[in-house]
Structures are given as structure tokens and as C-alpha cells.
Design a protein around this motif. Sequence first.
Motif, mmCIF file in Angstrom:
data_model
loop_
_atom_site.group_PDB
_atom_site.id
_atom_site.type_symbol
_atom_site.label_atom_id
_atom_site.label_comp_id
_atom_site.label_asym_id
_atom_site.label_seq_id
_atom_site.Cartn_x
_atom_site.Cartn_y
_atom_site.Cartn_z
ATOM 1 N N CYS A 299 147.276 -21.887 85.513
ATOM 2 C CA CYS A 299 146.353 -22.708 84.720
ATOM 3 C C CYS A 299 147.104 -23.803 83.980
ATOM 4 N N THR B 91 133.148 -21.721 86.590
ATOM 5 C CA THR B 91 132.644 -20.356 86.392
ATOM 6 C C THR B 91 132.502 -20.052 84.905
ATOM 7 N N GLU C 39 139.193 -18.650 78.839
ATOM 8 C CA GLU C 39 140.488 -19.270 79.178
ATOM 9 C C GLU C 39 140.301 -19.920 80.536
ATOM 10 N N LEU C 40 140.250 -21.247 80.572
ATOM 11 C CA LEU C 40 139.788 -21.915 81.791
ATOM 12 C C LEU C 40 140.863 -22.792 82.431
ATOM 13 N N GLY C 41 140.440 -23.750 83.207
ATOM 14 C CA GLY C 41 141.365 -24.526 84.034
ATOM 15 C C GLY C 41 142.136 -25.598 83.268
ATOM 16 N N GLU D 80 128.582 -11.074 87.423
ATOM 17 C CA GLU D 80 127.324 -11.497 86.786
ATOM 18 C C GLU D 80 126.641 -10.319 86.107
ATOM 19 N N LYS E 170 136.685 -6.140 85.121
ATOM 20 C CA LYS E 170 136.254 -6.641 86.444
ATOM 21 C C LYS E 170 137.333 -7.607 86.924
ATOM 22 N N GLU F 226 138.296 -10.381 92.871
ATOM 23 C CA GLU F 226 138.095 -9.633 94.127
ATOM 24 C C GLU F 226 139.324 -9.654 95.033
ATOM 25 N N PHE G 46 136.983 -13.862 79.241
ATOM 26 C CA PHE G 46 137.013 -14.394 80.610
ATOM 27 C C PHE G 46 138.203 -15.314 80.830
ATOM 28 N N GLN H 13 147.158 -11.861 82.981
ATOM 29 C CA GLN H 13 145.997 -12.238 82.175
ATOM 30 C C GLN H 13 145.313 -11.045 81.513
ATOM 31 N N GLU I 6 141.233 -30.106 89.194
ATOM 32 C CA GLU I 6 142.271 -29.069 89.305
ATOM 33 C C GLU I 6 142.382 -28.653 90.776
ATOM 34 N N TRP J 240 142.685 -14.102 89.940
ATOM 35 C CA TRP J 240 143.609 -13.474 90.891
ATOM 36 C C TRP J 240 145.010 -14.044 90.779
ATOM 37 N N TRP K 124 138.722 -11.605 84.937
ATOM 38 C CA TRP K 124 139.856 -12.523 85.012
ATOM 39 C C TRP K 124 140.224 -12.855 86.456
ATOM 40 N N GLY L 26 139.327 -17.843 84.076
ATOM 41 C CA GLY L 26 138.969 -18.318 85.416
ATOM 42 C C GLY L 26 138.743 -19.808 85.390
ATOM 43 N N SER L 27 138.023 -20.299 86.374
ATOM 44 C CA SER L 27 137.847 -21.749 86.489
ATOM 45 C C SER L 27 136.844 -22.247 85.446
#
Length: 495
Positions: free
Chosen positions: A299, A247, A265-267, A228, A190, A193, A241, A172, A398, A166, A164, A243-244
Motif C-alpha cells: 500500500c 472496496t 486502511e486503503l490504497g 459483505e 475474514k 480469499e 478493514f 496486516q 494504484e 492478501w 484484510w 484493502g483497496s
Amino acid sequence: MTEMLRTHRDVPEFVRGGDRLMSIGGQWVPAASGQTLPNVDPATEEPLASVPRGGAADVDAAVRAARRAFADPEWADMTPDRRGRILNQIADVIEAHAEELATIDSVNMGAPRLVTDTMLAEASEAFRYFAGWPTKIFGTHVPTTGDRLGYTRKEPLGVVGVIWGWNGPMGQLPSKLAPALAAGNTVVLKPAETGSLSTLRLAELLETTDLPAGVVNVVTGLGAEAGEALVAHPDVAKIAFTGSTATGKHVQELASRTLKQVTLELGGKSPAVVFADADLRQAARGVAAGFHGNAGQACVATTRIFVQDSVREEFLALLTETMAAPPFVPGDPLTPGTVVGPLSTKTQFDRVSSYLDLAVAEGARVVTGGTRHGDRGYFVAPTLLDDTTSDMRVVREEIFGPVATISTFTDVDDAVAQANDTDYGLAASVWTTSLSTAHQVAARLEAGTVWINTWGEMSTGNLPFGGYKQSGIGREGGLEVLDAYTQTKTVLVAL
Ligand code: NAD
């Protein structure tokens, strides 16, 4: 504004400095490579504690630990009510440490305490909601013939990989971790970062609950390395997941090689549709909140504003007046009442700044903002762009900063057509005092969530959340989410 910023000494010990470790199979370990990733406080640009730069070897160790825990009778044969009690213990521990976890996220990624406090309150509520589910997940008796007994069992998937973003680490995670555990899965987390510190602290706190070691593992690291490796790992059954969209597409492609289940769950590029009959002052406030909150790094941020042509000037005046006053003026994320903090990282700051340049190059008019805010920290002035057209990149892409575009519509058909003219479909808001306009437009908008005369209210428990179109696959929350963490087995018995 910069004088108001706290000093480095005021941030919690856990984030202030040193090298944090990650949690694999109940052990606290550095990355196998020994490498670490730095963190920077985006409000002060001061260094914070570093996290391990986990890679494929660490992910493999975590997945093996999770598989062992999945097969261990201590977890596999745990009674549903005991599993429910553990989820309640997690809710308790989050509640007891909400202030600390919220502060860690605020310092680590710059979200104002208003935002992180809400996320932590929702986090404990999510665990409480899902604590009720282990005792209620069951199959059915299926009628067949008289000499046969057919029934189904709802079984967990196995090891779930959770990846997920940042922009809301403690926001999230619970909507994935809580249903995964409620259904009896084990997990490898994960985090992003640049927003891992609260997850590492949460993993420490989970050790004070009755959760068996290895049920929840954390590997920190880069998306292209640890992320990955988790998506590609053959022993991971599912990836949850956030993120964007870019990705997310890559994750789905990679996951398909081992036919993993994915929820994405995306942008978003969410519209606000303001009708002439709306309470315009209320709408201005709601629309402003929609692209100022968390400095637009949400988001569901309201990034495309459509206002009915007859009230354009009046609404624009109210919106700019709202934007110029508290709480919409940027400030220190730790100062009570701050709504707009800095952008989370230098990379994000540079990215948003480049979109502000692009807006001007594309011919948009900057109504307000358009520049950096202050001279220290990654602050961007909340920005409203006028004279935009639907083909401009600032309208289509976005930006993930406190930036919105505004344009007009004539009637309901025109509003719906413009609002739906996007690849995304995460959320939308409608502002009107007409009940029939509200529901007709809500039905026609291509969005997973439609707010009417409000924006951003969530329930991590019982309201489903997710995207239409390229904003995602699957739903979090509600009854549907349990299907995403279980599989059905049919049993047929010859009597
Ligand atoms: P991102 O896609 O860059 O990263 C998200 C996560 O994916 C991070 O943990 C990252 O390390 C990991 N990752 C990156 N590359 C990877 C790869 N190749 N393989 C596996 N994992 C990889 O997104 P971000 O910038 O952290 O977050 C912002 C985005 O998230 C925005 O687009 C926002 O709209 C979206 N978002 C969506 C929701 C939602 O619920 N729909 C909620 C919040 C944010």
C-alpha cells in the motif's frame, strides 16, 4: 530464473494440498455450503490447499460464537494482567512458528521471505506491545458537584469484524487483532480469499494459548459473500478493514446501515521527492526498494518519483543501474535475498500487464521493464515509466505492481504541488541532506507517513499508521488505536 524455482514438494505440508477447515467457536468446520476455494502457488502455478468458501450462514455462526465468548465471564471478567499474559503467549507462539508462517505466506501469495520474515517479526512485536495495554486502559474521575461522583469507563465494543488483504496477511492482521483483544473485544476474522492459509494455521496455534474458544473465529471466503455478510451483520460492532479504496468505500457504505464503526486502511500512490542535494545513490536505492519490495504490492509503494530537474539525468542513470542489479532482479520468493517475487495471482498479473499496455497507449516512455519476466509464474519485470503527465491513468491509479513513474520538479513549491496532486495520501518519502527542506516538505505533504532519507520502515506498535484523503480513516498503532477498539461510558452517582 525459472530454473531456480523450487519444486512443489518443497512447500510446507499445510499449504501443499487438501481441504483446510475454518475455526468457528473453537470447532474446525467446512463451509455450510460445502464449497471450497482453490489456491495457486504464484511462483510455480501449482495448485495448493483449498479453503472453505464461507458465506452468510458461516458468518452468522461465527458472530454468534463471538458474541457468546464476549459475554462469557471467562473473557469478559478476565483480569487485565491475565489478558496481557495471553497476548504475550500469542507473541511467543508466533515467534516460535515464525518461519513456518512466513513460508506459508510466501508460498500462498508470492511475497519473498525477506518480506514475510519482517512481517512475522513485526507481528510478534505488535502482540508484545499490546500485551502491555490491558492493564493501562482506564477511564477518569470527572469533577462535577460535591454531592455527585462522575467517572468514565473504557469498555470494549463487542464483536469486531476484521477484513484484510492478501498482500501481507500476517502483516496486516496483528495491528488489528492485538488491540482488539487488548481492549477485551472478540473477533471474527475474514482473510483475503487468496491469502487465508497463514491465518488458518495461526488459528490452530492460538489453541495452544489460554485464549478462550470463540474469542477469535475465522471465516474464509469471498469478499462479496463472507466479507459483505460480516459488514452487514447487525451484531458486529465494528469493522477493521485493509484493502483497496474502492472496496473500502463500499464497506463504509454498507456498515453505515447498522451504524458500525469502521477503520479503513486503503490504497496509495505514494510519492518520492528527490532533491538535488540528496545522497543520490542512497536515494536511488531507497526509491527502488519502494516499488520493488513485494513486487510493488504494498500500500505504501513508491509509485510516483519526482526528481529535481538539475539532477534528473544523474539520478535516472543511478536508478536504472540499481534496478538492473541484485537484489532487485525478480527471483523465487523462497530464495534468501529475493526482494521481487511474482505477483500474487493470475488476476493481479493480468491487471498489472494491462496497465503496462495502457502506459504505452497513453504516451509514456518505458525506460526499463514493461514486460513479463520469465515464462513461468506471475512475474512482471520491474518497470520505470518516463515522459508521463499528471492526467495519465498510470500516474493517478494504484497499479499494485513493480511499476513507477518519474518526472521532474523545479523547487520546493513545485515538488509539493505535484506530490500532493493525488486522491491518495498514505505515505511519502523525501530525499535531501538539508534539514530544513526535509521538515518543511514533510509538513506540507498530504500523507499519513513521511519517511525522510528512508522508506518503508514501520513499527506495528507505537508509531501511528494510516491514510490522509482517500487512503483511509483512523490510525493503527500508537495510543490512538485503542480509542478505535473501545467506547467510553459515563457514570454519574448521587452521593
Ligand atoms: P480488496 O479491497 O480487493 O480486498 C481486501 C479484502 O476485502 C479481502 O479480504 C476481500 O475479500 C474483502 N472484500 C472484497 N470485497 C468486499 C466486499 N464487497 N465487502 C466486504 N469485504 C470485501 O483489496 P486487495 O486487492 O486484497 O488488497 C490490495 C489493496 O489493499 C490495495 O489497494 C492496497 O493499497 C491496499 N492496502 C492498504 C494497506 C494500508 O494499510 N493502508 C495495507 C495493505 C494493502
